[in-house]
Design an enzyme around this catalytic site. Structure first.
Site, PDB file in Angstrom:
ATOM      1  N   CYS A 134       2.424  -1.664  -0.787  1.00  0.00           N
ATOM      2  CA  CYS A 134       3.267  -0.483  -0.942  1.00  0.00           C
ATOM      3  C   CYS A 134       2.481   0.791  -0.647  1.00  0.00           C
ATOM      4  O   CYS A 134       2.938   1.644   0.132  1.00  0.00           O
ATOM      5  CB  CYS A 134       3.885  -0.448  -2.326  1.00  0.00           C
ATOM      6  N   TYR A 135       1.314   0.935  -1.244  1.00  0.00           N
ATOM      7  CA  TYR A 135       0.524   2.145  -0.982  1.00  0.00           C
ATOM      8  C   TYR A 135       0.129   2.248   0.488  1.00  0.00           C
ATOM      9  O   TYR A 135       0.257   3.326   1.089  1.00  0.00           O
ATOM     10  CB  TYR A 135      -0.725   2.187  -1.856  1.00  0.00           C
TER      11      TYR A 135
END
Lengths: 352, 352, 352, 352
Positions: free
Chosen positions: D158-159
């Site tokens: 996600c990051y």
């Protein structure tokens, strides 16, 4: 001068109620903390567990100890607060009382006067029925006279406090009918304790509104006991708790049917509240049309109470707000502590 | 093939209800948006106001226009959704209907059948009493037969939907008493609209729980009208709405007194629900012991319904959850739109 | 004994900063509130506006008055807190100072030493440039010696406090390079004030994360002024504020490039902090690996400071947490008040 | 016609990522769910676990099965999504690939090309280094050409998605310097998974802002790998993640130093973005002065990207917003699925 202070212990201090007790006791002018226990945090400094308390002179250097009765007693407390799960509290209450320590128990273990009702609602036999008569129910607004000499206090549950404060004055005066009282209570998540359950995770609770626990939440037993005492007759109510996405606070909405004429109803309600709470610094009456809001009471010991009258449907609606960890737990226990020790009722509790 | 699509207008599209309508209509397979109005955003691209909609092919290039009747009619809509404040909606409904546009009004203007009740609850004379009989109350679960031919639909309020869905089947079957129905509803903040009032600021609502609007919230009139129709007799209820720190969702808890024996009560409740909603794709019955949770319904058109029985106090407790902007406003209006246009009821509404 | 207390006024007390000042002053043992002004609430009891304060003996019976200089002076205050918008504060500061009242201004009007920088960042000429030299910048950790004799204090902004506390000690010691300092700050919504703007509504802020105000937020001027003073050389930084869905609290993450060897970097950072804050009761050093958390500081005057070292990329990361209304506004102003009046620095501020 | 649909399995479907995959696959027009596994929910109906999905025709009657390879393969999936913890995913990826099932792995197991870097960041030897070269990094905006024929896709973290989308185009064009890139990312709580840890309880996260995981978060390895590929040279960045009180969404703020003249910087940034994402339906460019807001992207597959230029300090600030469970996990994996199966990239993903 610490020599004049009251040596105090907190047993089971790593949960949310324990934390709230420590927060308030840390700055209480008449308290010296001499023992703070936690099975899981034993050996650690208080401030390493509760960074929020760092900088409080009275907790500097204090470490959690194991909840060993001998070690606790050795520290010399005059009073011990028990912030333990129900069922466990009695294991500490009994030996501490025997060894001369006054006990304020924040669990449900000694709130009921009937061992049978305890068994019905808690699902197991009461661990120490002989002690049930000794405990004073620590709702100071109703038991102010018994508290100064009490050795053993059973501090009320969070939901019961929010239900009893608005209803008891009206039942005492016969202003509302005993049948058909319906209660909807909304609680912040800290009321469920620091339990690692999926249902209490942020992503489960946030942006969620839900009821739970009805129709027979354990706190119902405690509410009905005290409502029946106030009414002088058995009262059975319907109670629906809800879990709300706020950290703290309980809002209670009570639907009831008034006795007598509606024309002077609000006046009679106000007079009953005034008679009951005129001398009570922590009950704030909002009057007719006043809707209590939890944001005005969280982190305080206040209960706000208002009401509206539904003339069309013939109902009186009561509204109360309190902090489930404050007036519903920690600060209310300290209010009892103050009365037990001849201190001003508000000592250490006037925070805004 | 846009030629087959239904030309559609949204009047008053810059508030939360308008935004929800646009969100759903943008992806509705049978809809072509031909006019979207907003007094304050006129001239601006939809996506410059609602960045969330950027990337939706059907709104690309679409701009807000002023809410001018001629301009709207010229765009050729077959159906117009009105997402306007009450009192204002009738100014658009009447001329649009006269010029042959079918109207789905999401305001309160045409939900009541009685101009007198409107005046009692809304504080001013009804602007077009002659039209009250023409509007179909757009709760498709109850008016599914009238909607296909309706020219004019008054889409229900958010609170009424959450109260009517669980109660109507029981009143129709005589399962609960008509007296003593008490309702506690909890609403997310979008239900109050996009109003710049201090009481709706984040820092006022967050970490706050409070009731408001009792004892005579405007939606009460609409609830009682439909409950009385279901019961075949006048029903007066007590209703307390609460403002909750969530964006969307309404949780409704209803206390009522059952008729007849408790032994088969749950079965009778279940059967009444099944009979009423067996063919309704958007009502999900959770059964006895099921507590509805708003997080399961927000951004959908579903209503979840469960119940518990309080045998001790003789009460039936109903629980419903819906999205105030969804089944309580925008998606419910589109459900009516689908039925009005011979489309499957779920068309464009099966989002999870 | 009220006669010994310091007569105090709060000008502009109906916003969030005013409310926080009142909350703390109400229980401050050395303060007597003699005048509390609010243009819009004039004539109303304090407790009718702020129900949260009901029950505080010192505000009982106190009402808001209009912000009239004569009326304020007549009440006899020795000190006046100004919780007014920038641009307005100077209209009160000047006449109050002239009439012998010591002023603690919480606005931005007198924080900058340069009228030119004020004009550059605030977009209009400074209203009273002659007074700029008289105001002491009320960050007591840096101006502790100037405050006791100060007649006029410019209390710092919320973001600057969170940036200056971790950075100043390192710049003073030359531990970090002056170029390339990047700051990401996250603020609770009360930092934006009690403004009725759509962007501050609950339904707009909740479940939203967003930056704003970069690259030239007004507070940048104040940060760079004090950082440059500490460094003895001009410092220009990059600052990005973000609006977060919490009521209060600022978390600041600072990326900077260390000077010198990494092997003893953490030791040098710790020593610089210790030298700077060893005597400061409100700065709590978390050490290397400590991540500050706003929940430990909201409603207090503490700033928590920690750091981590990114050896791979050659960066030092500083982390600070404070309450934007507390150490970032109200309680910090009272900390200055305490020093101005020869009181213990922590007087009335040790809340947890 | 189910016969044309692509038989699909979801392995490990009871966590938040699994739930998001099911939510989207349930309405995906080209998908037939044939196997959904969960060790802890095996045997239960999907809708009894995820009430939110009740009413979706495609999940009606579907039950969780145990994650047994034979049972999964027997169900005949062409594609399997793995929503498993890192370290566990490889146990399923290898046998499924061997038995001819195309695999989209949402764990971190096969995102890195170097087993040594995996070991450095994940603390244990890579479980199947031979497979590292086979996996395509499933960020479709960068690997659109490799995905159609891919048998094995490692879907990004996600990051990394939030960092790579804004930075890669600029590094490819040499618009920013390779040194001194500082990243501050803010993530919603679902990013931490459905773990029963005290630190993820509502009462711990709500009203809290805090950083964590710096300076060496595991996702850093993945970011640097792809940034270095884009730059054609090794890139080392500083990355600080923060935990925010929202359910979902990641906001990323990137500080970097531009190469070359500032006068046409914004034009060069815009052109690089346009060149990179002109054909990408899910990247929405907000332009200079545009601040991304997570509330515009949660529950979608969009990434919004904006930037501002700090001429005073010589920095370019990039801002991106995505949904950590959407573009950061589930919907991005489905975007790869679409490309792998010759479907339109947006198939089943245009939700607003």
């Amino acid at each position: 001068m610490n020599s004049e202070k009251i040596k105090t212990a907190v047993i089971g201090a790593s949960g949310y109620t324990g934390q709230e007790l420590l927060r308030l006791l840390a700055m209480h002018p008449a308290v010296e903390l001499v023992a703070v226990t936690s099975r899981q945090e034993a050996g650690r400094d208080l401030v390493s567990v509760f960074q929020r308390l760092a900088g409080a002179p009275s907790v500097e250097g204090l470490a959690f100890i194991s909840p060993d009765i001998d070690a606790i007693v050795e520290a010399g407390p005059k009073v011990a607060f028990l912030a333990l799960p129900h069922g466990v509290a009695s294991e500490y209450a009994i030996p501490l009382l025997e060894r001369g320590v006054r006990v304020i128990d924040l669990s449900a273990d000694f709130r009921l006067r009937s061992a049978a009702v305890y068994e019905e609602f808690y699902g197991h036999a009461h661990p120490a029925p002989a002690l049930l008569d000794e405990a004073v129910y620590g709702l100071p607004e109703f038991y102010r006279d018994e508290l100064p000499s009490a050795k053993f206090v059973a501090s009320p549950g969070c939901y019961p406090t929010g239900v009893l404060v608005p209803l008891v004055p009206l039942l005492k005066k016969g202003i509302v009918k005993l049948r058909g009282i319906n209660v909807s209570s909304l609680s912040g998540v800290s009321g469920a304790g620091k339990k690692t359950e999926v249902s209490l995770l942020f992503a489960e609770v946030n942006e969620s509104l839900r009821a739970y626990g009805a129709p027979k939440h354990r706190h119902l037993s405690e509410m009905e006991q005290e409502l029946s005492l106030a009414a002088g007759s058995e009262v059975t109510i319907t109670f629906v708790p809800h879990l709300m996405p706020v950290n703290a606070g309980i809002l209670t909405t009570i639907f009831c049917e008034p006795e007598g004429d509606f024309s002077d109803l609000s006046g009679r309600v106000g007079a009953a509240m005034e008679e009951c709470y005129g001398e009570s610094p922590f009950v704030r009456i909002l009057g007719e049309g006043g809707f209590a809001d939890t944001k005005n009471v969280v982190r305080t010991n206040f209960v706000d109470v208002g009401w509206v009258i539904d003339r069309r449907a013939g109902r009186l609606i009561l509204s109360s707000a309190e902090d489930n960890l404050g007036k519903g737990a920690g600060s209310q226990a300290i209010q009892s502590f103050n009365l037990m020790n001849g201190l001003p009722e508000t000592c250490g509790l006037l925070n805004f």
